[in-house]
Design a protein around this motif. Structure first.
Motif, PDB file in Angstrom:
ATOM      1  N   UNK A 226      -2.727  50.485  24.658  1.00  5.38           N
ATOM      2  CA  UNK A 226      -3.092  49.081  24.464  1.00  5.38           C
ATOM      3  C   UNK A 226      -3.398  48.418  25.797  1.00  5.38           C
ATOM      4  N   UNK A 227      -2.607  48.732  26.811  1.00  2.18           N
ATOM      5  CA  UNK A 227      -2.829  48.166  28.138  1.00  2.18           C
ATOM      6  C   UNK A 227      -4.194  48.576  28.683  1.00  2.18           C
ATOM      7  N   UNK A 228      -4.536  49.868  28.536  1.00  2.07           N
ATOM      8  CA  UNK A 228      -5.823  50.358  29.039  1.00  2.07           C
ATOM      9  C   UNK A 228      -6.990  49.719  28.289  1.00  2.07           C
ATOM     10  N   UNK A 229      -6.815  49.543  26.981  1.00  2.00           N
ATOM     11  CA  UNK A 229      -7.882  48.926  26.179  1.00  2.00           C
ATOM     12  C   UNK A 229      -8.096  47.470  26.568  1.00  2.00           C
ATOM     13  N   UNK A 230      -6.999  46.776  26.917  1.00  2.00           N
ATOM     14  CA  UNK A 230      -7.100  45.363  27.304  1.00  2.00           C
ATOM     15  C   UNK A 230      -7.697  45.211  28.698  1.00  2.00           C
ATOM     16  N   UNK A 231      -7.197  45.999  29.638  1.00  3.95           N
ATOM     17  CA  UNK A 231      -7.607  45.829  31.037  1.00  3.95           C
ATOM     18  C   UNK A 231      -8.947  46.456  31.356  1.00  3.95           C
ATOM     19  N   UNK A 232      -9.193  47.665  30.814  1.00  5.66           N
ATOM     20  CA  UNK A 232     -10.394  48.407  31.180  1.00  5.66           C
ATOM     21  C   UNK A 232     -11.332  48.674  30.000  1.00  5.66           C
ATOM     22  N   UNK A 233     -10.958  48.173  28.819  1.00  2.00           N
ATOM     23  CA  UNK A 233     -11.759  48.412  27.610  1.00  2.00           C
ATOM     24  C   UNK A 233     -11.956  49.898  27.357  1.00  2.00           C
ATOM     25  N   UNK A 234     -10.951  50.685  27.779  1.00  2.26           N
ATOM     26  CA  UNK A 234     -11.070  52.138  27.668  1.00  2.26           C
ATOM     27  C   UNK A 234      -9.674  52.743  27.489  1.00  2.26           C
ATOM     28  N   UNK A 235      -9.341  53.130  26.259  1.00  2.00           N
ATOM     29  CA  UNK A 235      -8.021  53.691  25.965  1.00  2.00           C
ATOM     30  C   UNK A 235      -7.805  55.029  26.663  1.00  2.00           C
ATOM     31  N   UNK A 236      -8.906  55.681  27.095  1.00  3.88           N
ATOM     32  CA  UNK A 236      -8.778  56.963  27.790  1.00  3.88           C
ATOM     33  C   UNK A 236      -8.099  56.813  29.151  1.00  3.88           C
ATOM     34  N   UNK A 237      -8.005  55.597  29.646  1.00  2.94           N
ATOM     35  CA  UNK A 237      -7.348  55.359  30.930  1.00  2.94           C
ATOM     36  C   UNK A 237      -5.853  55.093  30.763  1.00  2.94           C
ATOM     37  N   UNK A 238      -5.309  55.469  29.614  1.00  2.00           N
ATOM     38  CA  UNK A 238      -3.888  55.230  29.364  1.00  2.00           C
ATOM     39  C   UNK A 238      -2.967  55.916  30.378  1.00  2.00           C
TER      40      UNK A 238
END
Length: 316
Positions: A226-238
């Motif tokens: 969720x953090x990656x999706x919010x900050x970078x719009x990319x869940x792969x950066x989790x």
């Protein structure tokens, strides 16, 4: 379930078993070779599990075979009786609790409950409690406080249920009331993160005198995905988010949020659940006896001071 970082170890163990099978068929003595490989396997296991990244620890925390709240409660408690319902028409299976004895001391135990398979996870809503679940927890904790019974909570959830119906039923209010009431209870409260401690869903039963946490458990304001999706719009950066969020037990120990880090057997608690249960039971009894030495007023003051210290930093 085989995790990626476990593959070298599993391959080595398969090789050892193959050599054993060949030795039995050919009647050849290869005990020295097997002993060397077993020593290497022990070293490799220690090497792998002592150098896990936050993202890898998150995988362990979510392992489907990791012991659940009910597993621990039934193993460490005597005369366990599960209690149901929030007295408002709901009985959320994602949050369970009841009365028991720990080391001869009457206690109330409660916590998030995930499922063992897909069907059970659907029934338990993957451990994501509804407002009714937190109100059930509140009812049980009120009962404990009224009758002078210490409260033991077990945290293992990706977060509170975030559906529209949960909002209609007052999810935020239910968690907020729990936070307020837990600060005021006179009985000892010990909270243990046994797996995944996520967001307000974890905090809803997470205010206590002591916070314990297994070595490979995680505790976070939001899931790394969720953090990656919010900050970078990319869940792969989790994985990057997991590193930045400081979600591991050691991180929280360094930040003085965690009171006691519980070591896990090498390979994780899912590989040696009996040993893990003994580690947890011993720690809970020790912490409970220590807390019972204080008066209710002293515990309340110490609890207040504990949370007031969180997030305070001095810059030179």
């Amino acid at each position: 379930m085989l995790l990626d970082f476990e593959k070298p170890l599993v391959e080595l163990e398969k090789r050892i078993q193959q050599i054993r099978d060949i030795a039995e068929d050919t009647d050849v003595d290869v005990s020295d070779e097997i002993r060397q490989l077993e020593d290497r396997a022990t070293e490799l296991r220690q090497e792998i599990f002592s150098n896990l990244s936050p993202a890898q620890r998150l995988q362990l925390a979510r392992h489907p075979r990791r012991p659940s709240t009910l597993d621990y409660i039934q193993a460490i408690g005597d005369e366990w009786i599960e209690l149901h319902g929030d007295r408002g028409g709901s009985d959320d299976p994602a949050l369970v609790g009841g009365v028991s004895r720990l080391g001869g001391i009457p206690v109330v135990m409660l916590g998030h409950q995930k499922g063992r398979d897909t069907k059970d996870n659907v029934r338990r809503n993957f451990g994501m409690a509804s407002p009714g679940g937190y109100r059930k927890a509140l009812r049980l904790m009120d009962h404990a406080n009224r009758f002078g019974m210490p409260i033991l909570t077990f945290i293992d959830t990706p977060g509170a249920w975030a559906g529209i119906e949960a909002e209609h039923l007052g999810q935020g209010e239910a968690i907020a009331v729990n936070l307020r009431e837990m600060f005021g209870y006179e009985v000892p409260i010990i909270c243990t993160v046994i797996g995944e401690g996520g967001s307000g869903g974890a905090l809803g039963i997470g205010v206590g005198d002591r916070l314990l946490m297994f070595e490979h458990a995680v505790y976070t304001v939001a899931t790394p995905e969720a953090c990656a999706a919010i900050l970078w719009k990319d869940a792969a950066k989790s994985p990057q988010a997991a590193e930045a969020l400081k979600i591991t037990a050691q991180d929280l120990k360094n930040l003085e949020i965690l009171d006691r880090l519980l070591p896990e057997p090498v390979g994780g608690v899912h590989n040696q659940p009996v040993q893990a249960t003994e580690i947890l039971k011993t720690a809970l009894i020790e912490e409970l006896k220590n807390l019972l030495e204080f008066s209710p007023q002293e515990r309340q003051q110490l609890r207040y001071e504990k949370f007031r210290r969180m997030g305070v930093f001095l810059e030179g």
